[in-house]
Every structure is written in structure tokens, then in C-alpha cells.
Design a protein around this motif. Sequence first.
Motif, PDB file in Angstrom:
ATOM      1  N   PHE A  96       0.839  -1.196   0.000  1.00 41.98           N
ATOM      2  CA  PHE A  96       0.000   0.000   0.000  1.00 41.98           C
ATOM      3  C   PHE A  96       0.879   1.253   0.000  1.00 41.98           C
ATOM      4  O   PHE A  96       1.854   1.343   0.726  1.00 41.98           O
ATOM      5  N   TRP A 112       1.543   3.889 -11.522  1.00 43.63           N
ATOM      6  CA  TRP A 112       0.382   3.906 -10.640  1.00 43.63           C
ATOM      7  C   TRP A 112       0.836   4.024  -9.193  1.00 43.63           C
ATOM      8  O   TRP A 112       1.888   3.511  -8.826  1.00 43.63           O
ATOM      9  N   ARG A 113      -0.002   4.642  -8.382  1.00 44.91           N
ATOM     10  CA  ARG A 113       0.206   4.616  -6.938  1.00 44.91           C
ATOM     11  C   ARG A 113      -0.941   3.811  -6.340  1.00 44.91           C
ATOM     12  O   ARG A 113      -2.110   4.045  -6.653  1.00 44.91           O
ATOM     13  N   ILE A 114      -0.620   2.868  -5.461  1.00 42.87           N
ATOM     14  CA  ILE A 114      -1.624   2.045  -4.805  1.00 42.87           C
ATOM     15  C   ILE A 114      -2.151   2.826  -3.597  1.00 42.87           C
ATOM     16  O   ILE A 114      -1.399   3.119  -2.667  1.00 42.87           O
ATOM     17  N   PHE A 120      -8.876   7.037  -4.825  1.00 45.51           N
ATOM     18  CA  PHE A 120      -8.394   6.665  -6.155  1.00 45.51           C
ATOM     19  C   PHE A 120      -8.820   7.692  -7.193  1.00 45.51           C
ATOM     20  O   PHE A 120      -9.858   8.331  -7.112  1.00 45.51           O
ATOM     21  N   LYS A 126      -3.719   7.237  -9.573  1.00 48.11           N
ATOM     22  CA  LYS A 126      -3.951   6.635  -8.259  1.00 48.11           C
ATOM     23  C   LYS A 126      -4.925   5.484  -8.427  1.00 48.11           C
ATOM     24  O   LYS A 126      -6.040   5.672  -8.876  1.00 48.11           O
ATOM     25  N   SER A 128      -7.011   2.246  -6.818  1.00 48.41           N
ATOM     26  CA  SER A 128      -7.556   1.697  -5.583  1.00 48.41           C
ATOM     27  C   SER A 128      -6.973   0.319  -5.314  1.00 48.41           C
ATOM     28  O   SER A 128      -6.882  -0.509  -6.220  1.00 48.41           O
ATOM     29  N   MET A 129      -6.615   0.090  -4.052  1.00 48.89           N
ATOM     30  CA  MET A 129      -6.052  -1.212  -3.698  1.00 48.89           C
ATOM     31  C   MET A 129      -7.068  -2.339  -3.860  1.00 48.89           C
ATOM     32  O   MET A 129      -6.700  -3.506  -3.866  1.00 48.89           O
ATOM     33  N   ALA A 134      -4.545  -3.604  -8.939  1.00 53.17           N
ATOM     34  CA  ALA A 134      -3.820  -3.415  -7.678  1.00 53.17           C
ATOM     35  C   ALA A 134      -3.747  -4.721  -6.889  1.00 53.17           C
ATOM     36  O   ALA A 134      -2.706  -5.038  -6.303  1.00 53.17           O
ATOM     37  N   ARG A 135      -4.833  -5.476  -6.866  1.00 53.21           N
ATOM     38  CA  ARG A 135      -4.810  -6.766  -6.160  1.00 53.21           C
ATOM     39  C   ARG A 135      -3.783  -7.708  -6.785  1.00 53.21           C
ATOM     40  O   ARG A 135      -3.118  -8.465  -6.087  1.00 53.21           O
ATOM     41  N   LEU A 138      -0.184  -6.317  -5.595  1.00 56.71           N
ATOM     42  CA  LEU A 138       0.220  -6.376  -4.190  1.00 56.71           C
ATOM     43  C   LEU A 138       1.046  -7.626  -3.904  1.00 56.71           C
ATOM     44  O   LEU A 138       0.654  -8.745  -4.243  1.00 56.71           O
TER      45      LEU A 138
END
Length: 172
Positions: A96, A112-114, A120, A126, A128-129, A134-135, A138
Amino acid sequence: MSRYRPPRKRGSRYITPEGEQTLRAELHQLWKVERPQVTAVVHEAAKNGDRSENGDYIYGKRRLREIDSRVRFLTKRLEELEVVSRTPDDTSRVRFGAWVTLEDEDGEEQRWRIVGPDEFDVKAGKLSMDSPLARALLGKGLDEEIRLHSPERGERFYVVTDIQYRPPAPAR
């Protein structure tokens, strides 16, 4: 036909310090600036008599309901959020708050930034985690491959080319 819609699954409760600051600023703007202004407009419009055909009154009341609803949501959400301000111990993996650079099959790079689901913004990079990309990211490390299936593009492959936990230097 019923208007019932099942409630959406609650998003993750993590947020960056910048995201929390943005939500608090929005809450302040709505409660301390906009709401008093709209209340004054509604008060003046109510003095004019017939409220059934008074546009300022009708639209002012509608805006007050929208403001109050958003204020309730923000107040509850801010109470349950957990601000993640420290860098993880293992910075070689995507966690994160990380800025991640991906390279797709065509050699094009994306950055991208998580972040949490409350902050987001795809246009600002940005992610979303809770999103599928993003999943998939991670826990991944440098040079690891990510496979992502999307309905409109089919199966896509990405490679993690960079992971940072501080803002990248602006391009000159």
C-alpha cells in the motif's frame, strides 16, 4: 419494479495521509463554507412566500440534503479509516502506498500509486487497492509478471519495472 439495490461491498479502510487530508478538507468545505451559504439562500427564498414554485427554495433544499448526506458519510468514514503513513519494512515488494511502474506487452510504461478506495483517481495515476490490477500487484517484486484479464481487452501481461515509496522526481 423495486428500487432496492443491495449495499455495495465496503472498501478497504486504509488511506494515505494525503487522502485523509483531502477528505478532511472536503468535509470542512461542505460543513463550514457551502452549507451556511446554501442555508442562507434557502432562508431568503422561504421569505418569498409560495415555496412550491420557488426554484431557489426547491434547489437549495435539494442541495442541503446532498451536503448533509455527504457530511454524514465523510464523518463516519473518517472515523473508521486507518492512515498508513510509514514505509513498509520490505520495500522490494509492492505494498500500500507504493508508486509502481509497469511495462505492458507493447513496451509502453504506466505509473500507478496504490491508494485506498476513498482516494483513487485513475487520471492522476492513483489506483484503488481494491481494483483488480492493484490486487494483482500487491506482494509482487521487481521484474515479476502480472497477468490481468479484462472483458474488453482480453488477457494482458505486465512486468513490474520500478517500485518506490516516495514521490518520484518530477520530469524535467
